[in-house]
Write an enzyme that holds these catalytic residues in place. Structure first.
Site, PDB file in Angstrom:
ATOM      1  N   ARG A  81      -6.050   6.418  -6.879  1.00 46.62           N
ATOM      2  CA  ARG A  81      -5.826   7.849  -6.769  1.00 46.62           C
ATOM      3  C   ARG A  81      -6.154   8.419  -8.175  1.00 46.62           C
ATOM      4  O   ARG A  81      -6.703   9.463  -8.452  1.00 46.62           O
ATOM      5  CB  ARG A  81      -4.530   8.388  -6.361  1.00 46.62           C
TER       6      ARG A  81
ATOM      7  N   THR B 155      -1.386   5.367   2.343  1.00 47.90           N
ATOM      8  CA  THR B 155      -2.639   4.676   2.466  1.00 47.90           C
ATOM      9  C   THR B 155      -2.838   3.920   3.633  1.00 47.90           C
ATOM     10  O   THR B 155      -1.848   3.050   3.742  1.00 47.90           O
ATOM     11  CB  THR B 155      -2.979   3.866   1.160  1.00 47.90           C
TER      12      THR B 155
ATOM     13  N   LEU C 158       0.848  -1.249  -0.075  1.00 47.78           N
ATOM     14  CA  LEU C 158      -0.044   0.115   0.010  1.00 47.78           C
ATOM     15  C   LEU C 158       0.725   1.118  -0.131  1.00 47.78           C
ATOM     16  O   LEU C 158       1.836   1.294   0.551  1.00 47.78           O
ATOM     17  CB  LEU C 158      -0.833  -0.106   1.440  1.00 47.78           C
ATOM     18  N   ASP C 159       0.284   2.371  -0.632  1.00 47.41           N
ATOM     19  CA  ASP C 159       1.160   3.484  -0.491  1.00 47.41           C
ATOM     20  C   ASP C 159       1.560   4.065   0.876  1.00 47.41           C
ATOM     21  O   ASP C 159       0.591   3.558   1.732  1.00 47.41           O
ATOM     22  CB  ASP C 159       0.431   4.570  -1.296  1.00 47.41           C
ATOM     23  N   GLN C 160       2.546   4.864   1.131  1.00 49.00           N
ATOM     24  CA  GLN C 160       2.921   5.058   2.556  1.00 49.00           C
ATOM     25  C   GLN C 160       1.560   5.763   3.144  1.00 49.00           C
ATOM     26  O   GLN C 160       1.323   5.769   4.305  1.00 49.00           O
ATOM     27  CB  GLN C 160       3.903   6.055   2.538  1.00 49.00           C
TER      28      GLN C 160
END
Length: 545
Positions: free
Chosen positions: A493, A396, A392-394
């Protein structure tokens, strides 16, 4: 005042001024920059002749400065040109105005355009077109006749074998085979001669076109090199370097097209030439979003990294950029460390082969370049070896499944590849989609000039598909459920923010929307097959916003 024209516009300061210039690659616009931007919008609105062009989309920028008498004001700039000009009054001029009618660039551009016309005339010559068509038909006929004869030989070979099996004279059969092979060679040679003759008739025209194309390439490359050498950038210390020199140490070695024409380099160049002290910089988008990128009207954006980062690092050599970049990186690391320290309760399920965790926002999935804490490093201390199946993105938060054995890793990874993993995200959008539910299919690829940003590319992008459903609306913001069918970088996103998607960025999206305390995107549900038993498992965790 140190300037002699109307490009330094006075501002009334309210409150305490910043001590140093903000980081142009990571910032929230200062109130002074917002005031300056409002003045720019009023100015462009007073020029209706620009309206149609600006409606198509243009980046505008402001630089709040002090002059050597302490007066506060701002400079304004636009990227590229407006109405084919780089020198409109009120705005700072181009670093190098190569659009002068009698200048070297225009003369060379005209010469290259003339070559293009020559190539186009030759390419569309009726005789050349006819000869090319004849050559194409000859090649097709040669292929068809040769293939047909090979098929005949295959059939004859099968018939001869049957005759041999029946006791026929093998010497006659051998002679027939030899004749057919020789005939095939003669057939191929006849067609080679015919094609070569047609190619020879075409050669003078094709060589003339090739020479023109080579001349065009040579002149275009030389003109581009000349142009980059004319962009002489200054820094606050008064030192000067060309774009060619600035980009030489970079991975691409040469400046990308359009380098030096963005707002930030123009603004700083003018400030340093006129002994103005930069205080705050900001860039905002005017008009509709480009087809590939995410740009919203009136929204502020960081400077691009591919074109501007090497230039601004040179221009801001007085350590303003370095200090602010370090402060920004430190803040991100501190946020990551804070999330990591809070992670003692984030494990939802643990077995011998895998675990499921609820990653807090701001915690990395895997260690970064600076070795910060991450889900992987924390779990490694608990379980020894771990294998990260997905990320997961940082920014998120939400569910991650992590393999604890190599076999489990491969089985879980296969489920991701076969798209049997179910993931459901909840997001809060800065706006309300036009439709209650639907499917977004927008192919994505990285923007090589502005990583890690992604762009929509219908020709070269990778397939990205997301289902969405609006769950509720409050205060002009929609809470939506997002179900991705693919796993592209920044897929949710981009699909939310892009004009061809929902056109509503996720709240807190600092890349494609507006910065906030956090990105309001949470991986709320995750379902997959147990990597050993095959049982279908479903996990969920509460949405923290």
């Amino acid at each position: 005042m140190t300037t002699t024209d109307d490009r330094f516009h006075p501002l009334q300061a309210e409150g305490e001024l910043p001590l140093r210039l903000n980081n142009p690659f990571s910032y929230e616009p200062h109130p002074l920059a917002l005031l300056a931007a409002a003045e720019v919008r009023r100015h462009v609105a007073s020029h209706p002749e620009w309206a149609a062009e600006l409606a198509e989309g243009k980046m505008l920028g402001v630089l709040v400065c002090r002059d050597d008498e302490g007066c506060l004001g701002f400079l304004a700039a636009y990227s590229g040109q407006i109405g084919g000009r780089e020198d409109w009054p009120w705005f700072v001029p181009a670093v190098f105005d190569y659009l002068q009618a009698d200048g070297y660039f225009k003369r060379e551009e005209a010469a290259i355009t003339a070559i293009n016309h020559q190539i186009d005339t030759l390419e569309h010559d009726e005789q050349l077109t006819t000869q090319r068509q004849q050559l194409a038909r000859l090649r097709q006929q040669a292929e068809a006749e040769t293939s047909a004869y090979r098929q005949l030989m295959n059939e004859a070979r099968a018939r001869r074998q049957a005759q041999r099996d029946a006791g026929a004279d093998s010497e006659a059969l051998v002679r027939e085979s030899q004749f057919q092979k020789a005939e095939l060679r003669r057939l191929k040679q006849r067609w080679r001669d015919a094609v070569a003759h047609a190619e020879e008739a075409l050669r003078p025209q094709e060589e003339a076109i090739a020479r023109l194309r080579e001349e065009r390439r040579h002149r275009s490359d030389a003109l581009q090199r000349w142009l980059f050498d004319q962009f002489v950038m200054r820094n606050e210390a008064g030192e000067q370097r060309t774009l060619t020199t600035i980009f030489a140490p970079t991975p691409q070695h040469v400046p990308p097209s359009g380098a030096g024409e963005c707002c930030a380099p123009k603004l700083l160049q003018y400030a340093f030439l006129h002994r103005l002290r930069p205080v705050q910089i900001a860039e905002f988008w005017q008009g509709r979003s480009p087809r590939q990128e995410v740009r919203h009207h009136g929204q502020f954006y960081p400077a691009c990294r591919g074109k501007c980062k090497p230039i601004l690092e040179w221009m801001l050599k007085s350590e303003e950029l370095r200090v602010n970049s370090e402060e920004s990186a430190t803040a991100r690391m501190e946020g990551n460390a804070e999330a990591a320290a809070d992670s003692s309760l984030f494990t939802l399920h643990s077995s011998l082969t895998f675990c499921v965790v609820n990653k807090p926002a701001r915690l990395l999935s895997v260690p970064g370049l600076t070795g910060e804490e991450s889900v992987e490093s924390l779990l490694r201390r608990q379980h020894g070896e771990v294998w990260m199946v997905h990320r997961l993105d940082q920014d998120t938060s939400g569910l991650l499944v992590v393999a604890l054995t190599r076999e489990a890793y491969h089985r879980l990874q296969r489920q991701f590849l076969e798209r049997t993993i179910y993931k459901r995200y909840i997001a809060l959008l800065d706006g309300v989609p036009a439709q209650q539910r639907g499917t977004i299919s927008l192919p994505l690829r990285p923007d090589p000039l502005d990583r890690p940003r992604q762009v929509v590319d219908h020709e070269h992008g990778r397939e990205a598909v997301t289902d969405y459903e609006v769950l509720s609306v409050e205060d002009g913001r929609a809470r939506v459920a997002l179900t991705p069918h693919t796993g592209r970088t920044h897929q949710l996103r981009m699909h939310c923010a892009h004009a061809e998607g929902l056109g509503c960025p996720i709240v807190g999206d600092r890349l494609y929307g507006k910065p906030a305390q956090r990105l309001l995107l949470h991986a709320a549900e995750l379902a997959f097959h147990h990597p050993v038993t095959g049982e279908r498992l479903t996990f969920s965790c509460p949405v923290p916003f």
